[in-house]
Design an enzyme around this catalytic site. Structure first.
Site, PDB file in Angstrom:
ATOM      1  N   THR B 255       1.373  -1.433   0.006  1.00  0.00           N
ATOM      2  CA  THR B 255      -0.541   0.436  -0.469  1.00  0.00           C
ATOM      3  C   THR B 255       0.950   1.423   0.409  1.00  0.00           C
ATOM      4  O   THR B 255       2.072   1.329   0.249  1.00  0.00           O
ATOM      5  CB  THR B 255      -0.538   0.093   1.215  1.00  0.00           C
ATOM      6  N   SER B 290      -0.948   3.232  10.236  1.00  0.00           N
ATOM      7  CA  SER B 290      -2.515   1.772  11.674  1.00  0.00           C
ATOM      8  C   SER B 290      -1.356   0.940  11.510  1.00  0.00           C
ATOM      9  O   SER B 290      -1.026   0.053  10.589  1.00  0.00           O
ATOM     10  CB  SER B 290      -3.382   1.642  10.565  1.00  0.00           C
ATOM     11  N   TYR B 292      -3.131  -1.708  10.039  1.00  0.00           N
ATOM     12  CA  TYR B 292      -3.266  -2.858   8.813  1.00  0.00           C
ATOM     13  C   TYR B 292      -1.582  -1.959   7.887  1.00  0.00           C
ATOM     14  O   TYR B 292      -0.706  -3.163   7.575  1.00  0.00           O
ATOM     15  CB  TYR B 292      -4.242  -2.303   8.774  1.00  0.00           C
ATOM     16  N   HIS B 293      -1.659  -1.197   8.264  1.00  0.00           N
ATOM     17  CA  HIS B 293      -0.532  -0.863   6.769  1.00  0.00           C
ATOM     18  C   HIS B 293       0.713  -0.718   7.255  1.00  0.00           C
ATOM     19  O   HIS B 293       1.277  -0.761   7.518  1.00  0.00           O
ATOM     20  CB  HIS B 293      -0.554   1.187   6.999  1.00  0.00           C
ATOM     21  N   LYS B 296       1.903  -4.135   6.050  1.00  0.00           N
ATOM     22  CA  LYS B 296       2.140  -4.384   4.360  1.00  0.00           C
ATOM     23  C   LYS B 296       3.943  -4.240   4.817  1.00  0.00           C
ATOM     24  O   LYS B 296       4.294  -4.556   4.718  1.00  0.00           O
ATOM     25  CB  LYS B 296       1.616  -3.026   4.160  1.00  0.00           C
TER      26      LYS B 296
END
Lengths: 507, 507
Positions: B255, B290, B292-293, B296
């Site tokens: 991302t 976050s 989530y980020h 990645k």
């Protein structure tokens, strides 16, 4: 002896830091011990300032170097006699905002409640005793899984380590100090929540991770274990701090291996980059080279975010390779002795070389031996931890220190051990074995490491004395060496998906 | 109609890309369909070159835009009629070393066996159909947990998506192409091993991760789930490739959020730094915001290591925010329709704005709205994936593309939606709501994104047409909108350790 006399004596001896008491506030207790060969005791509590508490024990004759942190500080006390933990907690809450520097100031008030995750390990145990000795209140949190790894791999530390329970009891007997113990896994949040709520730390030191690169490269299962255990464990710690002790300073063990071996100087955590006419200071790029080292990279990113998003205070200690076995505390009694790993999975370069030299095994240099890394004495590890603890990061600050004192190539280390061996009459040979790792064997390496020195670190440099001492320990326990454990057992390229099992010896 | 006539017709119509067949090599099949209103069919297989296979269906009348990848290529065939998968595998193995560029070359030979992890999701489903249409052999691997999230959160896609089983059957009915399906979790290595050994992919596209930043910030349990699921799943994928299909090219979705918002230009994965007189090209520093980020970011580091240590070939696609719902394939039939999320957890900025506009809800701009990010049309997502797949990374190469086409601030998007709404007669209002995230609301942002263009990407730019189309979809399904799901439901700062539950509506 009265309080006044005792206080006066302590003040005269400050320069030597030969104080045999531990300070805490507000309760009336007996003080006894030995300073400079003189017995001391008092039951008189001061009306203001601090009073001293220490039990009598021959530890004081053996190692009378407790610093009087309490005496030089300005902790206000109630004068009431209440339970120790309650008072400590109150002191923490009443203390002013985090002090920022040790240098040039008295630090008597910097007593901390320190929870050490992984406090039964090589660095954790030495740190726990050092901090306890320096007057901090210490709790150990450990799942003891490191001991299980030894059982599973058929390895053992060169030094005969006692159980954690016996270690803690012996420390209590010798020092009078209690180490609270919480046995459990920080990946289990319910356990961690209980431990944190119960102890209410103002500092959490996080050594509680799987710390061997070869272990993480044995097979898929152990690679996954390493990243899960380390990353999720650290996430749990971040959440526990945010939720239960938001003022708590997290001191997290990273590794110099996070940086890899870039062709430019390695800075301490951040680098200022000018690019296309604009400038910013950004996290130093990471190039880790094992699933273990990568887990620390992941942790660092998670920490930076938690500090920014939640205002947590964290210090990431990117530690070099630690050598040595004794600290003043762990050498007080064999029951307190620290572990010394020399096997192909958990042994680190210099320690392994000394053991190899002691048993007449050639030093196993991987590949060309030009691999250069930062190293430090375990006596500096414990001091660095204390410096980071008593000079905490500010709320919202993610601070990175490179924690090592000298750079050596593997060939440098082999030459130093060879030379030291000669002095002990040991003939030391070196064998270049195929490098089981994927790494540059000749490269530029210049890593900054000034921040801990600025806080007051006075390094122990690697010299003949240390090598003699480390070599002597190896010679002392040479009959415990298992030669089959010395060679590299794990190949970075051969890692597979099937769990790697250990063949029982002789089968 | 004979093969020659059919081929001739196809060649005349190439410029229109109105080709109604899909090429594959070596088997004799019937070809039938409609090109430019003319019915076509042939059962004659060419002696060399490719032959065409397509089942008859009204799909050809609805959307005859199958590109003739096979016709322009030079796949050598055996002329023997054997089972399809066998031939495909043979072609893959006989093909020359990985081609390096699409530009200026015919690409008919670049048929791949592509396994799409997360092939039931927003990007995954559209990509699966696009690749199937383009003649690649496609398998979908999905645990379907994204659908479970909707159940648990009480949310649903604006568009009524069919079950994966129905989707795949419909695609088979319309296109004649089979999508292999493996239902399971890539965190379960035994399952992944079975799927990979069974399908023998030469390309794995990895969309199979928890992809919502707000979801990862709901509570500790979901933060831990996100990092465990994404990091361990990807580790398993890396091990499966190394062990079972070492030549396989991994195309991994990253991302743009990995980079954060630095005050210098964002490069594609790496940056050349000159520091203290020395220069090196290093991984671009990451500042994710976050859990989530961050997952990645962790994946990217693990990938880079696996490529270096094991010689794997990987492409990390740092994708921007995807908007749009229709691709030519997903719009063929409502059973194939893609999901469109507008809720506060899984909805992304532009899609959410269009839904808000359609139902008369003010556009919810978080904070000042100066947050600038890269965006792309989902029709470009599927094209970028194909470009990365047919131009694979080399063995040992870890390649990073920034996958977006245009930059917008949130305020830019709100203005564009407002303007598009006016054209449809919709009055659109904007409300600045408190930003639930921790992010800079005014910042420099200039991210490079030239590598995919160099490979041949011709972007769909965000214009009135797209907004009309996206807005029209929103209007079509406006009665499915649950207004309670629109507002931001997750605060970065308020994340706690207790699992966040969803209150049943009306209770």
């Amino acid at each position: 002896m009265t309080w006044s006399n005792f206080e006066s004596l302590l003040r005269r001896n400050l320069a030597m830091a030969q104080v045999v008491a531990k300070a805490f506030a507000g309760s009336a207790v007996n003080v006894s011990g030995v300073v400079g060969g003189q017995s001391l005791s008092t039951s008189e509590a001061p009306k203001s300032g601090v009073c001293l508490g220490a039990s009598s024990s021959d530890i004081w004759r053996k190692c009378a170097i407790f610093v009087d942190s309490g005496l030089r500080g300005g902790v206000k006390t109630t004068g009431q006699s209440v339970a120790r933990r309650t008072i400590r907690a109150a002191v923490v809450k009443e203390s002013p905002a985090r002090p920022t520097s040790l240098v040039g100031e008295g630090n008597g008030s910097k007593k901390k409640k320190v929870m050490i995750l992984g406090g039964d390990g090589y660095c954790g145990w030495a740190t726990a005793l050092h901090l306890s000795k320096k007057g901090h209140e210490v709790a150990i949190v450990d799942s003891l899984v490191r001991r299980l790894f030894d059982e599973q791999l058929g390895t053992q530390t060169l030094t005969p380590i006692a159980s954690l329970q016996k270690r803690v009891k012996k420390w209590k007997d010798l020092s009078g100090e209690t180490l609270d113990v919480y046995i459990g896994d920080v990946c289990n949040f319910e356990f961690l929540e209980h431990a944190v709520k119960s102890f209410e730390p103002d500092t959490i030191v996080h050594f509680g991770e799987q710390r061997s690169a070869p272990y993480s490269m044995m097979d898929r299962d152990r690679a996954v274990f390493t990243q899960h255990n380390n990353v999720i464990g650290t996430l749990n710690v971040l959440f526990a701090i945010k939720e239960f002790v938001p003022e708590c300073h997290l001191v997290k063990l990273g590794t110099m291996g996070e940086y890899g071996t870039p062709n430019i100087d390695i800075e301490e955590g951040f680098i200022t980059i000018t690019h296309n006419g604009r400038t910013d200071t950004l996290p130093y790029p990471k190039q880790a080279s094992s699933f273990y080292h990568l887990s620390k990279v992941h942790d660092s990113h998670n920490l930076a975010f938690a500090c920014k998003a939640w205002g947590l205070a964290a210090t990431d200690l990117n530690q070099g390779v630690v050598y040595g076995v004794h600290t003043p505390e762990t050498s007080l009694d064999e029951v307190l002795i620290n572990r010394l790993d020399y096997d192909g999975v958990f042994g680190t370069a210099l320690n392994r070389f000394c053991v190899q030299a002691a048993v007449g095994h050639p030093l196993t240099v991987y590949g060309k031996g030009g691999q250069t890394r930062g190293y430090l004495d375990i006596r500096d590890t414990v001091r660095c931890l204390e410096l980071a603890i008593i000079n905490p990061a500010k709320p919202g600050e993610f601070r990175v220190f490179n924690q090592f004192t000298e750079q050596f190539s593997v060939n440098d280390l082999a030459a130093l051990v060879t030379k030291a061996g000669q002095k002990l009459g040991i003939e030391v040979k070196t064998a270049h074995v195929q490098n089981p790792r994927v790494e540059a064997e000749e490269h530029y390496y210049n890593a900054k490491h000034s921040k801990l020195v600025e806080l007051g670190l006075e390094p122990h440099y690697l010299g003949d004395a240390l090598l003699d001492s480390l070599l002597n320990v190896a010679v002392t326990y040479a009959d415990r060496v298992d030669n089959e454990q010395i060679l590299p057992a794990v190949s970075w390229k051969k890692i597979g998906t099937k769990p790697k099992t250990v063949k029982p010896s002789g089968l």
